[in-house]
Design a protein around this motif. Structure first.
Motif, PDB file in Angstrom:
ATOM      1  N   THR A 199       3.071  -3.128  -6.866  1.00 57.73           N
ATOM      2  CA  THR A 199       2.225  -2.078  -7.447  1.00 57.73           C
ATOM      3  C   THR A 199       2.937  -1.404  -8.625  1.00 57.73           C
ATOM      4  O   THR A 199       2.296  -1.072  -9.619  1.00 57.73           O
ATOM      5  CB  THR A 199       1.785  -1.038  -6.398  1.00 57.73           C
ATOM      6  OG1 THR A 199       2.925  -0.487  -5.755  1.00 57.73           O
ATOM      7  CG2 THR A 199       0.866  -1.663  -5.362  1.00 57.73           C
ATOM      8  N   THR A 200       4.249  -1.238  -8.537  1.00 59.11           N
ATOM      9  CA  THR A 200       5.005  -0.685  -9.666  1.00 59.11           C
ATOM     10  C   THR A 200       4.894  -1.602 -10.880  1.00 59.11           C
ATOM     11  O   THR A 200       4.844  -1.129 -12.020  1.00 59.11           O
ATOM     12  CB  THR A 200       6.489  -0.482  -9.277  1.00 59.11           C
ATOM     13  OG1 THR A 200       6.544   0.475  -8.219  1.00 59.11           O
ATOM     14  CG2 THR A 200       7.315  -0.002 -10.446  1.00 59.11           C
ATOM     15  N   ALA A 201       4.822  -2.904 -10.633  1.00 54.94           N
ATOM     16  CA  ALA A 201       4.697  -3.876 -11.721  1.00 54.94           C
ATOM     17  C   ALA A 201       3.270  -4.014 -12.231  1.00 54.94           C
ATOM     18  O   ALA A 201       3.014  -4.797 -13.145  1.00 54.94           O
ATOM     19  CB  ALA A 201       5.221  -5.231 -11.261  1.00 54.94           C
ATOM     20  N   GLY A 202       2.337  -3.272 -11.633  1.00 56.12           N
ATOM     21  CA  GLY A 202       0.970  -3.276 -12.142  1.00 56.12           C
ATOM     22  C   GLY A 202      -0.030  -4.096 -11.351  1.00 56.12           C
ATOM     23  O   GLY A 202      -1.189  -4.201 -11.743  1.00 56.12           O
ATOM     24  N   TYR A 203       0.383  -4.665 -10.233  1.00 53.05           N
ATOM     25  CA  TYR A 203      -0.560  -5.411  -9.401  1.00 53.05           C
ATOM     26  C   TYR A 203      -1.401  -4.412  -8.612  1.00 53.05           C
ATOM     27  O   TYR A 203      -0.870  -3.583  -7.881  1.00 53.05           O
ATOM     28  CB  TYR A 203       0.175  -6.343  -8.438  1.00 53.05           C
ATOM     29  CG  TYR A 203       0.810  -7.516  -9.122  1.00 53.05           C
ATOM     30  CD1 TYR A 203       0.144  -8.722  -9.214  1.00 53.05           C
ATOM     31  CD2 TYR A 203       2.082  -7.416  -9.682  1.00 53.05           C
ATOM     32  CE1 TYR A 203       0.722  -9.807  -9.857  1.00 53.05           C
ATOM     33  CE2 TYR A 203       2.665  -8.485 -10.322  1.00 53.05           C
ATOM     34  CZ  TYR A 203       1.983  -9.678 -10.407  1.00 53.05           C
ATOM     35  OH  TYR A 203       2.565 -10.743 -11.046  1.00 53.05           O
ATOM     36  N   ALA A 204      -2.724  -4.505  -8.769  1.00 49.72           N
ATOM     37  CA  ALA A 204      -3.611  -3.532  -8.127  1.00 49.72           C
ATOM     38  C   ALA A 204      -4.107  -4.000  -6.766  1.00 49.72           C
ATOM     39  O   ALA A 204      -4.296  -3.203  -5.859  1.00 49.72           O
ATOM     40  CB  ALA A 204      -4.801  -3.237  -9.037  1.00 49.72           C
ATOM     41  N   ALA A 205      -4.333  -5.293  -6.607  1.00 48.70           N
ATOM     42  CA  ALA A 205      -4.943  -5.819  -5.386  1.00 48.70           C
ATOM     43  C   ALA A 205      -3.881  -6.415  -4.475  1.00 48.70           C
ATOM     44  O   ALA A 205      -3.720  -7.627  -4.386  1.00 48.70           O
ATOM     45  CB  ALA A 205      -6.000  -6.865  -5.748  1.00 48.70           C
ATOM     46  N   VAL A 206      -3.112  -5.549  -3.799  1.00 44.49           N
ATOM     47  CA  VAL A 206      -2.050  -5.986  -2.891  1.00 44.49           C
ATOM     48  C   VAL A 206      -2.375  -5.477  -1.494  1.00 44.49           C
ATOM     49  O   VAL A 206      -2.580  -4.286  -1.301  1.00 44.49           O
ATOM     50  CB  VAL A 206      -0.674  -5.435  -3.335  1.00 44.49           C
ATOM     51  CG1 VAL A 206       0.412  -5.874  -2.359  1.00 44.49           C
ATOM     52  CG2 VAL A 206      -0.342  -5.871  -4.755  1.00 44.49           C
ATOM     53  N   GLU A 207      -2.442  -6.387  -0.537  1.00 46.58           N
ATOM     54  CA  GLU A 207      -2.650  -6.018   0.867  1.00 46.58           C
ATOM     55  C   GLU A 207      -1.449  -6.488   1.670  1.00 46.58           C
ATOM     56  O   GLU A 207      -0.896  -7.555   1.401  1.00 46.58           O
ATOM     57  CB  GLU A 207      -3.896  -6.696   1.431  1.00 46.58           C
ATOM     58  CG  GLU A 207      -5.190  -6.279   0.793  1.00 46.58           C
ATOM     59  CD  GLU A 207      -6.384  -7.061   1.346  1.00 46.58           C
ATOM     60  OE1 GLU A 207      -6.207  -7.846   2.309  1.00 46.58           O
ATOM     61  OE2 GLU A 207      -7.469  -6.895   0.802  1.00 46.58           O
ATOM     62  N   VAL A 208      -1.067  -5.718   2.657  1.00 49.22           N
ATOM     63  CA  VAL A 208       0.023  -6.103   3.552  1.00 49.22           C
ATOM     64  C   VAL A 208      -0.513  -6.075   4.973  1.00 49.22           C
ATOM     65  O   VAL A 208      -1.129  -5.091   5.394  1.00 49.22           O
ATOM     66  CB  VAL A 208       1.233  -5.152   3.410  1.00 49.22           C
ATOM     67  CG1 VAL A 208       2.316  -5.520   4.410  1.00 49.22           C
ATOM     68  CG2 VAL A 208       1.778  -5.191   1.995  1.00 49.22           C
ATOM     69  N   ARG A 209      -0.284  -7.177   5.686  1.00 51.42           N
ATOM     70  CA  ARG A 209      -0.705  -7.268   7.077  1.00 51.42           C
ATOM     71  C   ARG A 209       0.439  -7.798   7.915  1.00 51.42           C
ATOM     72  O   ARG A 209       1.283  -8.538   7.433  1.00 51.42           O
ATOM     73  CB  ARG A 209      -1.890  -8.230   7.213  1.00 51.42           C
ATOM     74  CG  ARG A 209      -3.183  -7.701   6.648  1.00 51.42           C
ATOM     75  CD  ARG A 209      -4.316  -8.651   7.042  1.00 51.42           C
ATOM     76  NE  ARG A 209      -5.594  -8.016   6.926  1.00 51.42           N
ATOM     77  CZ  ARG A 209      -6.487  -8.298   5.995  1.00 51.42           C
ATOM     78  NH1 ARG A 209      -6.231  -9.198   5.077  1.00 51.42           N
ATOM     79  NH2 ARG A 209      -7.646  -7.684   5.972  1.00 51.42           N
TER      80      ARG A 209
END
Length: 119
Positions: free
Chosen positions: A54-64
């Motif tokens: 997210t710091t690098a600009g990725y908006a669609a990150v999910e963690v499961r």
């Protein structure tokens, strides 16, 4: 172990950038891959992976959370039996892949780490 899912990864360049971000953050990839614009990777620290992305600009990150299931890959039908057991339990699988130790990585629909589990 955690599954990190990133949408919008469509090319070798996109994948190189994603892997570089995680590598620079000291996050190793223990399994996974990319299919049709969606990358799934198995990591030790999902919170750190999401923060780096997210710091690098990725908006669609999910963690499961990921379930690691040993599977005798040399036995025909082993995956079918494993999936039938999961289907019979009523669980939803959103991703399935292998790790570097030949275990099946199962990502369940209700296993989001960020508290936004599907109901």
């Amino acid at each position: 172990m955690k599954d990190v899912c990133v949408r919008g990864v469509r090319s070798a360049r996109d994948l190189a950038d994603l892997a570089s971000v995680l590598g620079q953050a000291g996050i190793g990839l223990e399994g996974g891959g990319m299919w049709e614009g969606v990358a799934h990777y198995l990591v030790d620290d999902g919170v750190a992976a999401r923060a780096a992305l997210t710091t690098a600009g990725y908006a669609a990150v999910e963690v499961r959370s990921a379930v690691l299931a040993p599977l005798d890959a040399d036995v025909p039908g082993a995956l079918g039996r494993l999936m039938a057991d999961i289907a019979d339990s009523g669980k939803e699988i959103v991703a399935q892949y292998s790790d570097h130790q030949n275990r099946k990585v199962l990502v369940m629909g209700d296993s989001r780490v960020d508290g936004t589990a599907k109901r």
